[in-house]
Write a protein that holds these residues in place. Structure first.
Motif, short mmCIF file in Angstrom:
data_model
loop_
_atom_site.label_atom_id
_atom_site.label_comp_id
_atom_site.label_asym_id
_atom_site.label_seq_id
_atom_site.Cartn_x
_atom_site.Cartn_y
_atom_site.Cartn_z
N MET A 1 0.84 -1.18 0.00
CA MET A 1 0.00 0.00 0.00
C MET A 1 0.89 1.25 0.00
N ALA A 2 0.50 2.25 -0.76
CA ALA A 2 1.27 3.48 -0.86
C ALA A 2 1.17 4.28 0.44
N LYS A 3 2.24 5.03 0.71
CA LYS A 3 2.21 5.88 1.90
C LYS A 3 1.20 6.99 1.69
N GLU A 4 0.63 7.44 2.77
CA GLU A 4 -0.37 8.50 2.71
C GLU A 4 0.10 9.67 3.55
N TYR A 5 -0.03 10.87 3.01
CA TYR A 5 0.39 12.08 3.69
C TYR A 5 -0.77 13.05 3.72
N LYS A 6 -0.78 13.92 4.72
CA LYS A 6 -1.77 14.99 4.77
C LYS A 6 -1.08 16.28 4.35
N ALA A 7 -1.79 17.09 3.59
CA ALA A 7 -1.27 18.37 3.15
C ALA A 7 -2.34 19.42 3.42
N LYS A 8 -1.90 20.63 3.62
CA LYS A 8 -2.83 21.70 3.98
C LYS A 8 -2.85 22.78 2.90
N ILE A 9 -4.05 23.20 2.52
CA ILE A 9 -4.22 24.29 1.56
C ILE A 9 -4.29 25.59 2.35
N PHE A 10 -3.56 26.61 1.85
CA PHE A 10 -3.60 27.91 2.51
C PHE A 10 -3.61 28.99 1.44
N LYS A 11 -3.95 30.21 1.86
CA LYS A 11 -4.00 31.34 0.94
C LYS A 11 -2.62 31.94 0.82
N SER A 12 -2.21 32.18 -0.43
CA SER A 12 -0.93 32.82 -0.71
C SER A 12 -1.18 33.92 -1.73
N GLY A 13 -1.27 35.18 -1.26
CA GLY A 13 -1.64 36.27 -2.16
C GLY A 13 -3.08 36.09 -2.57
N ASN A 14 -3.34 36.12 -3.89
CA ASN A 14 -4.70 35.91 -4.39
C ASN A 14 -4.91 34.47 -4.85
N SER A 15 -3.97 33.59 -4.52
CA SER A 15 -4.05 32.19 -4.95
C SER A 15 -4.16 31.27 -3.75
N LEU A 16 -4.45 30.04 -4.02
CA LEU A 16 -4.39 29.00 -3.00
C LEU A 16 -3.12 28.20 -3.23
N ALA A 17 -2.51 27.75 -2.15
CA ALA A 17 -1.28 26.97 -2.25
C ALA A 17 -1.46 25.69 -1.46
N LEU A 18 -0.76 24.68 -1.84
CA LEU A 18 -0.80 23.39 -1.16
C LEU A 18 0.57 23.13 -0.57
N ARG A 19 0.64 23.01 0.71
CA ARG A 19 1.90 22.74 1.39
C ARG A 19 2.11 21.22 1.41
N LEU A 20 3.17 20.77 0.74
CA LEU A 20 3.44 19.34 0.63
C LEU A 20 4.49 18.93 1.65
N PRO A 21 4.35 17.73 2.21
CA PRO A 21 5.33 17.27 3.21
C PRO A 21 6.73 17.08 2.61
N LYS A 22 7.74 17.39 3.38
CA LYS A 22 9.13 17.24 2.96
C LYS A 22 9.45 15.77 2.66
N ALA A 23 8.73 14.87 3.31
CA ALA A 23 8.97 13.43 3.15
C ALA A 23 8.74 12.96 1.71
N LEU A 24 8.06 13.76 0.89
CA LEU A 24 7.84 13.37 -0.50
C LEU A 24 9.12 13.46 -1.33
N GLY A 25 10.12 14.17 -0.81
CA GLY A 25 11.39 14.24 -1.50
C GLY A 25 11.45 15.29 -2.60
N LEU A 26 10.48 16.19 -2.63
CA LEU A 26 10.49 17.26 -3.63
C LEU A 26 11.48 18.33 -3.22
N GLN A 27 12.03 19.01 -4.22
CA GLN A 27 12.99 20.07 -3.95
C GLN A 27 12.35 21.43 -4.24
#
Length: 95
Positions: A1-27
């Protein structure tokens, strides 16, 4: 089974942003493509442009290799049928 992470959407300026966990390995700074498929969001790295090969550091890798002189750069003549006087089309002018 794939790992599951929770991410939070927040307002950034006039846009919405998704904060992704560091554990995903994205740079930071990696450009991503986001698309909606069957009511789900899929994201993946955008294709990077093809990099040009830097050959500047190759110099000196073959110390026994000497640069070509102008005399060494000659090509063998390439035979062409129209240069052969025995060719049946030799000497005929179109027109």
């Amino acid at each position: 089974m794939a790992k599951e992470y929770k991410a939070k959407i927040f307002k950034s300026g006039n846009s919405l942003a998704l904060r992704l966990p560091k554990a995903l390995g994205l740079q930071e700074g990696v450009e991503m493509v986001v698309r909606e498929e069957h009511s789900k969001f899929v994201f993946e790295p955008a294709d990077k442009p093809k990099r040009r090969i830097d050959v500047s550091k190759f110099w000196g890798k073959a110390p026994d290799l000497e640069p070509l002189t102008n005399d060494d750069r000659g090509f063998d003549p390439s035979p062409r049928p129209w240069d052969d006087p025995d060719w049946k089309g030799w000497g005929n002018k179109a027109g």
